[in-house]
Each structure stands twice: as structure tokens, then as C-alpha cells.
Design a protein around this motif. Structure first.
Motif, mmCIF file in Angstrom:
data_model
loop_
_atom_site.group_PDB
_atom_site.id
_atom_site.type_symbol
_atom_site.label_atom_id
_atom_site.label_comp_id
_atom_site.label_asym_id
_atom_site.label_seq_id
_atom_site.Cartn_x
_atom_site.Cartn_y
_atom_site.Cartn_z
ATOM 1 N N ALA A 32 159.437 87.687 44.278
ATOM 2 C CA ALA A 32 159.509 86.338 44.799
ATOM 3 C C ALA A 32 158.939 85.418 43.791
ATOM 4 N N GLU A 33 159.599 84.498 43.494
ATOM 5 C CA GLU A 33 159.055 83.325 42.439
ATOM 6 C C GLU A 33 158.061 82.571 43.148
ATOM 7 N N VAL A 34 156.842 82.310 42.844
ATOM 8 C CA VAL A 34 155.793 81.338 43.627
ATOM 9 C C VAL A 34 155.478 80.324 42.971
ATOM 10 N N HIS A 35 155.706 79.054 43.602
ATOM 11 C CA HIS A 35 155.328 77.818 43.255
ATOM 12 C C HIS A 35 154.042 77.248 43.883
ATOM 13 N N ALA A 36 153.254 76.765 43.604
ATOM 14 C CA ALA A 36 152.195 76.043 44.335
ATOM 15 C C ALA A 36 152.296 74.466 44.222
ATOM 16 N N VAL A 37 151.983 73.947 45.497
ATOM 17 C CA VAL A 37 151.832 72.477 45.033
ATOM 18 C C VAL A 37 150.701 72.135 46.024
ATOM 19 N N LEU A 70 151.122 63.128 56.373
ATOM 20 C CA LEU A 70 152.673 62.895 56.461
ATOM 21 C C LEU A 70 153.201 62.772 55.073
ATOM 22 N N ALA A 71 152.087 62.055 54.263
ATOM 23 C CA ALA A 71 152.745 61.861 52.802
ATOM 24 C C ALA A 71 152.611 63.029 51.897
ATOM 25 N N VAL A 72 151.756 63.905 52.298
ATOM 26 C CA VAL A 72 151.595 65.193 51.699
ATOM 27 C C VAL A 72 152.888 66.049 52.100
ATOM 28 N N ALA A 73 153.164 65.845 53.246
ATOM 29 C CA ALA A 73 154.343 66.654 53.864
ATOM 30 C C ALA A 73 155.634 66.357 53.095
ATOM 31 N N GLU A 74 155.899 64.840 52.975
ATOM 32 C CA GLU A 74 156.980 64.444 52.247
ATOM 33 C C GLU A 74 156.950 64.953 50.859
ATOM 34 N N ALA A 75 155.894 65.042 50.054
ATOM 35 C CA ALA A 75 155.863 65.661 48.758
ATOM 36 C C ALA A 75 156.075 67.145 48.933
ATOM 37 N N VAL A 76 155.725 67.735 49.874
ATOM 38 C CA VAL A 76 156.105 69.238 49.847
ATOM 39 C C VAL A 76 157.599 69.342 50.018
ATOM 40 N N LEU A 79 159.540 68.649 47.165
ATOM 41 C CA LEU A 79 159.584 69.496 46.038
ATOM 42 C C LEU A 79 160.170 70.714 46.459
ATOM 43 N N ALA A 80 160.072 71.147 47.668
ATOM 44 C CA ALA A 80 160.746 72.282 48.427
ATOM 45 C C ALA A 80 162.278 72.152 47.902
ATOM 46 N N GLY A 81 162.982 71.086 48.207
ATOM 47 C CA GLY A 81 164.309 70.710 47.986
ATOM 48 C C GLY A 81 164.579 70.936 46.533
ATOM 49 N N ARG A 82 163.855 70.367 45.576
ATOM 50 C CA ARG A 82 164.017 70.542 44.239
ATOM 51 C C ARG A 82 163.995 71.886 43.687
ATOM 52 N N LEU A 83 162.929 72.754 44.302
ATOM 53 C CA LEU A 83 162.953 74.273 43.852
ATOM 54 C C LEU A 83 164.215 75.001 44.630
ATOM 55 N N VAL A 170 151.040 74.403 34.618
ATOM 56 C CA VAL A 170 150.888 73.102 35.496
ATOM 57 C C VAL A 170 151.774 71.947 35.098
ATOM 58 N N GLU A 171 152.135 71.531 35.957
ATOM 59 C CA GLU A 171 153.093 70.254 35.724
ATOM 60 C C GLU A 171 152.851 69.224 36.988
ATOM 61 N N THR A 172 153.126 68.007 36.560
ATOM 62 C CA THR A 172 152.741 66.860 37.773
ATOM 63 C C THR A 172 154.069 66.241 37.966
ATOM 64 N N PHE A 173 153.992 65.608 39.207
ATOM 65 C CA PHE A 173 155.096 64.646 39.629
ATOM 66 C C PHE A 173 154.814 63.741 40.147
ATOM 67 N N THR A 174 155.410 62.461 40.390
ATOM 68 C CA THR A 174 154.998 61.422 41.301
ATOM 69 C C THR A 174 156.148 61.722 42.697
ATOM 70 N N PRO A 175 155.704 61.898 43.721
ATOM 71 C CA PRO A 175 156.466 61.894 45.062
ATOM 72 C C PRO A 175 156.971 60.495 45.377
ATOM 73 N N THR A 176 158.178 60.398 45.942
ATOM 74 C CA THR A 176 158.695 59.343 46.683
ATOM 75 C C THR A 176 158.262 59.401 48.008
ATOM 76 N N LEU A 177 157.292 58.476 48.599
ATOM 77 C CA LEU A 177 156.754 58.617 49.797
ATOM 78 C C LEU A 177 157.216 57.275 50.690
ATOM 79 N N SER A 178 157.280 57.413 51.933
ATOM 80 C CA SER A 178 157.886 56.317 52.857
ATOM 81 C C SER A 178 156.710 55.479 53.321
#
Ligand SMILES: Cc1cc2nc3c(=O)[nH]c(=O)nc-3n(C[C@H](O)[C@H](O)[C@H](O)COP(=O)(O)OP(=O)(O)OC[C@H]3O[C@@H](n4cnc5c(N)ncnc54)[C@H](O)[C@@H]3O)c2cc1C
Length: 323
Positions: A32-37, A70-76, A79-83, A170-178
Motif C-alpha cells: 500500500a502507498e501510504v500518505h500522511a497529512v 471541520l476545517a481539518v476534515a475538509e483538508a483531509v 487530499l484524499a480525493g486528489r490522491l 514532504v510537500e505543502t498545500f493550501t486547502p480550500t476551506l468553507s
């Protein structure tokens, strides 16, 4: 399969239950490929060192300067969708469970919380999970029918293992949060009234139950705790009586602890209490009743009045240290 594991960290150091969750994630299915956030308000807070994952993504947003579930969940979820993650794992802490519950609600999927084992996560068949229910008094085996497996890992169910080989990228991203997600966050912290050693992390916990008799009856327990640099805990009978704050309560509806030794004074050992202290490596019970249920779980016991036994232990420690 691709797994995504949500890690909680304190000042850039990944918390132990999150390391355990990452270890569980890395064991799901061969290859399994494992990514962490991780969520942070600055990219400087990327976790350093060995982790049992292939890559780390730091979701950077000013909202993550405090806890914003909830903001963390939106980021997760983003990222889950992108991966294209087929499995999302989190630590079975209060916050880990809260974040993954929001993830489940956002994706309209079931969440298997507090898992101790997972099978067939990479197979076409439904995944099998074994999880802790009813405050630890039973283990439930279930199959999860969902396109993305969402689960949290019961703290201390697996030993955390560092990653082998090179540290993860290690990479960074800026999530889109509601806007709604940003409204839900911790705005103030008030320290526990008792201060001192944190109950959840303490290596030694000295706890009192109804047998302490009163709020003042905790004086010898506090004295012993201070000598041992321990945290003070208590049973629910004590918090219900108003003798101690709820932050001191050990148990199913209190704090779960895993000290080197748990010294339980005047506590009967009800199932709901033991659900909070069964992670203790050793239990010393001090109880007037030799038939008290806690003696079945105790490694050591002193049968007697805690108001005599506890001061005698403190006196013996002082004598040993001064001699
Ligand atoms: C949904 C639910 C959730 C719960 N969650 C929790 C929880 O998170 N944590 C929790 O603790 N409880 C919880 N409870 C309550 C639990 O069932 C017990 O009622 C509680 O743990 C009992 O507390 P105790 O052992 O201090 O009191 P008791 O059961 O009354 O035991 C007191 C003990 O002290 C001993 N004793 C008395 N005098 C002395 C003395 N002078 N010296 C030495 N020993 C003495 C007695 O022999 C006895 O064993 C929960 C209950 C429910 C229904």
C-alpha cells in the motif's frame, strides 16, 4: 491501494497515537502507498524524521493555528480525493475521532472508530474490522461496505514503528476551506485547575475513589502524587460528588491512561473505571475490602484503610530518600 493517514502533532512532533495509526496504515495490504497529512498554520511545522509513510503533505492554513476539526476534515477530504485514497486512517483520540467523523459526514460514508485490527483492506471484498466498543468491555467484528474505508486506530492497540529507509518526502498545500468550517475552532485555552503533570501522559497516576471519603480526603493522595511526580486521578463517584473536577476522572467517560503504574486508592474497579486504566502496565490497589473487583486486575494490593496506608507509603519514600 493508496492510504491516507491523518497525523496529530504538537510543535512539529507527531503524537504517539498518530504514529500508531500510521503504523497500522502501513500494514494494510501488501505494497500500500501510504500518505500522511498534517494540519499546520506554517509550513515550518512539517514533521521531521522517520515515519512509516511514503510521503507527508502539510495542509497549511492560518485556521490551523488552533484546533479546527471541520476545517481539518475538509483538508483531509480534498487530499484524499486528489490522491484517490481508498482508505483514510486517523488516531482514535478524541480529536482524531472527531476529525474522522467530520470526514465521514462530508463523504457520506461509514466510519469504523477505535479499530484494533483490519483485514482485507486491499481486497475487493468488504474490509473486516475489529474494534473496541462499550468502553473497552467488548471487541466487535464487523465488515465495512464502502468505496473508501474510513477508520481510526484505538490508542495503544499497535506499537508505533519508525519507517525503514529514507524519510518520507514532504510537500505543502493550501486547502480550500468553507466559511462554515472556519467558524468551528478553539478560540481560548484554559489550563486544568490542578495543573502539574497531564493525566493522559503521566508515567505514574495516583487515583482516589469514594473510599477517600471527601474532598479533603484527597490530601494524602495528592501528597503521594507530588512525591512520585505523578498525576492525580479519580473515579466517577468522586467527580459526581464534586470532590474533584471531571478533568481528573479516569474511565470510559473520563480520561484513558497508560502509565507505568496506576495506584488506585479506595476504588472498587467498576468496568467503566477499568476501561480507562487497563492500559496501565502495573496496578497497585489500596482497598479496605479484599473482595473488591479491582483486585482481579491488580498486580499488587494493600488491604487496609487508605488514610493509613497512603501516608505510610509517603513516609517510607521520604525516609528512603533521606537515608
Ligand atoms: C455510562 C457510565 C459511565 C461511567 N463512566 C465511569 C468512568 O469514566 N469512570 C469511573 O470511575 N466510573 C464510571 N462510571 C461509574 C462506575 O460504574 C462506578 O460507579 C464508579 O467507578 C465507582 O467509583 P468508586 O470505585 O470510587 O466507588 P465505589 O464503587 O463505591 O467503591 C469504593 C471502594 O472504596 C473502598 N473503600 C472504602 N473506604 C475505604 C478506605 N477507607 N480505604 C480503602 N478503601 C476504601 C471500598 O471497599 C470500595 O471498593 C460510569 C457508569 C456508567 C453507568
Amino acid at each position: 491501494m493508496t492510504a491516507l493517514v491523518y497525523l496529530e502533532q504538537t510543535d512539529g512532533a507527531v503524537d504517539e497515537p498518530s504514529l500508531q495509526a500510521a503504523t497500522m496504515a502501513s500494514s494494510l495490504g501488501g505494497g500500500a502507498e501510504v500518505h500522511a497529512v498534517v494540519a499546520a498554520d506554517t509550513a515550518a511545522l512539517a514533521p521531521a524524521g522517520q515515519l512509516p509513510v511514503d510521503a507527508v503533505q502539510v495542509a497549511v492554513h492560518e485556521a490551523f493555528g488552533s484546533y479546527a476539526p471541520l476545517a481539518v476534515a475538509e483538508a483531509v477530504v480534498e487530499l484524499a480525493g486528489r490522491l484517490g485514497a481508498t482508505c483514510v486512517v486517523g488516531p482514535g483520540t478524541e480529536r482524531g475521532n472527531e476529525v474522522l467523523a467530520h470526514v465521514a459526514a462530508l463523504l457520506d460514508l461509514p466510519l469504523a472508530a477505535n479499530c484494533v485490527a483490519v483485514a482485507d483492506a486491499d481486497a475487493d471484498a468488504d474490509a473486516g474490522v475489529t474494534r473496541v466498543r462499550w468502553g473497552g468491555s467488548l471487541l466487535e467484528e464487523a465488515r465495512v461496505d464502502a468505496p473508501t474505508l474510513l477508520l481510526t486506530v484505538q490508542p495503544h492497540a499497535v506499537a508505533a514503528e519508525p519507517g525503514a529507509g529514507d524519510p518520507p518526502s514532504v510537500e505543502t498545500f493550501t486547502p480550500t476551506l468553507s466559511e462554515a468550517a472556519l467558524a468551528l475552532r478553539v478560540v481560548e485555552r484554559v489550563g486544568a485547575a490542578t495543573g502539574g503533570v497531564s493525566l493522559a501522559d503521566a508515567r505514574v497516576v495516583v487515583s482516589g475513589g469514594r473510599g477517600a471519603g471527601s474532598e479533603e480526603g484527597f490530601a494524602p493522595i495528592e501528597e503521594l502524587a507530588e512525591l512520585l511526580e505523578a498525576a492525580v486521578g479519580c473515579s466517577r463517584a468522586v467527580t459526581m460528588a464534586g470532590w474533584r473536577p471531571h478533568t481528573d476522572q479516569v474511565g470510559q467517560t473520563g480520561t484513558k491512561i497508560a502509565p507505568e503504574i496506576y495506584i488506585a486508592c479506595g476504588i472498587s474497579g467498576a468496568t467503566q473505571h477499568m476501561a480507562g486504566c487497563k492500559g496501565a502496565k502495573r496496578i497497585l490497589a489500596i482497598n479496605a475490602d479484599r473482595e473488591a473487583p479491582i483486585l482481579q486486575s491488580a498486580d499488587y494490593a494493600v488491604i487496609g484503610d487508605l488514610h493509613e496506608v497512603v501516608p505510610a507509603i509517603s513516609a517510607a519514600i521520604r525516609a528512603a530518600r533521606s537515608g
